[in-house]
Design an enzyme around this catalytic site. Structure first.
Site, PDB file in Angstrom:
ATOM      1  N   GLY A 173     -58.721  27.588 -42.682  1.00  0.00           N
ATOM      2  CA  GLY A 173     -57.598  27.337 -43.578  1.00  0.00           C
ATOM      3  C   GLY A 173     -57.064  25.923 -43.426  1.00  0.00           C
ATOM      4  N   GLU A 215     -60.239  23.595 -33.680  1.00  0.00           N
ATOM      5  CA  GLU A 215     -60.670  23.622 -35.080  1.00  0.00           C
ATOM      6  C   GLU A 215     -61.377  22.323 -35.459  1.00  0.00           C
ATOM      7  OE1 GLU A 215     -57.270  26.559 -37.044  1.00  0.00           O
ATOM      8  OE2 GLU A 215     -56.861  24.420 -36.837  1.00  0.00           O
TER       9      GLU A 215
END
Length: 259
Positions: free
Chosen positions: A90, A111
């Site tokens: 996301g 991430e």
């Protein structure tokens, strides 16, 4: 399911479901962190269970790893896999050049490592995350606990020479205690309102002693899957190119009631 979800959740559901179409048998897949990514993981788990999809996943946080294992996805480490075919994650904001702000969940260090170890990064987001310029969402910066107040002061000095509209910096909290990342670090949130030059901002922040990583993802994202509350999805590439448009059935069984 449609009546059980808020409009924003319907949009998240739509882009999460669509994004899993990019995953093919035999792939090594990075799994992002956050509410939209969690729905993607559960949808991917459904494909593993119902279609016999054979994949190996690398998670970007302990909570994503736990969820993936719960839904039957084989989880490995990046050291074992080394390189990935695809990462789906996301974003808190994305601009027309597909530059991102990430780290609302405090996992932007892992991430970013996972995304840059991937052939492609696909971002899943509701339409509200689509912005003309980054900065309205506070920019997360992971810092060492050691000397973090000094690091904050150095960041404040750096911001004086950067093109931003705000310079407030807050220590992220979890209840009454500072929020701690998976690596045992702290997160400073920079309330900048507008970032005039994200690339320069990212480079300068990471030169400051004590800064581990910032939440600006520059030239990393390849595709954004944008979800809308009516189930419509738009797949957008670099340069704003519309690659695909479609609709996800919001009347499908609610696989995500526990998220």
């Amino acid at each position: 399911m449609s009546s059980e979800l808020s409009p924003i959740d319907k949009a998240k559901y739509a882009c999460a479901v669509k994004s899993v179409d990019f995953v093919k048998d035999g792939m090594r897949v990075g799994l992002g962190t956050g509410s939209t990514a969690a729905w993607m993981v559960k949808r991917l788990g459904e494909r593993v269970r119902d279609e016999g999809l054979n994949i190996v996943a690398v998670a970007t946080s302990t909570r994503t790893a736990q969820l993936a294992e719960e839904v039957g996805i084989k989880v490995s480490t990046l050291n074992e896999v080394e390189w990935l075919d695809l990462t789906i994650d996301g974003a808190d904001e994305f601009d027309p050049d597909l530059n991102l702000i990430k780290g609302g969940g405090g996992a932007h260090l892992q991430e970013k490592v996972v995304a840059t170890a991937s052939e492609r990064m696909i971002v899943i987001a509701d339409a509200a995350k689509d912005v003309p310029q980054l900065g309205a969402f506070p920019l997360p910066v992971e810092v060492l606990n050691f000397g973090w107040k000094t690091t904050r002061g150095l960041i404040e000095e750096a911001l004086e020479d950067l093109d931003v509209d705000g310079r407030e910096i807050t220590l992220r909290m979890s209840g009454d205690e500072p929020f701690i990342t998976d690596e045992g670090n702290l997160v400073l949130d920079l309330h900048l309102k507008r970032i005039g030059d994200p690339r320069r901002m990212a480079l300068i922040l990471n030169q400051i002693p004590g800064v581990v990583e910032n939440g600006l993802f520059i030239d990393i994202c390849d595709v954004v899957v944008i979800g809308h509350e009516d189930g419509k999805v738009e797949v957008r590439g670099l340069g704003g190119q519309i690659m695909e448009e479609g609709t996800v059935d919001l009347g499908a069984p609610n696989l995500f009631k526990d998220i």
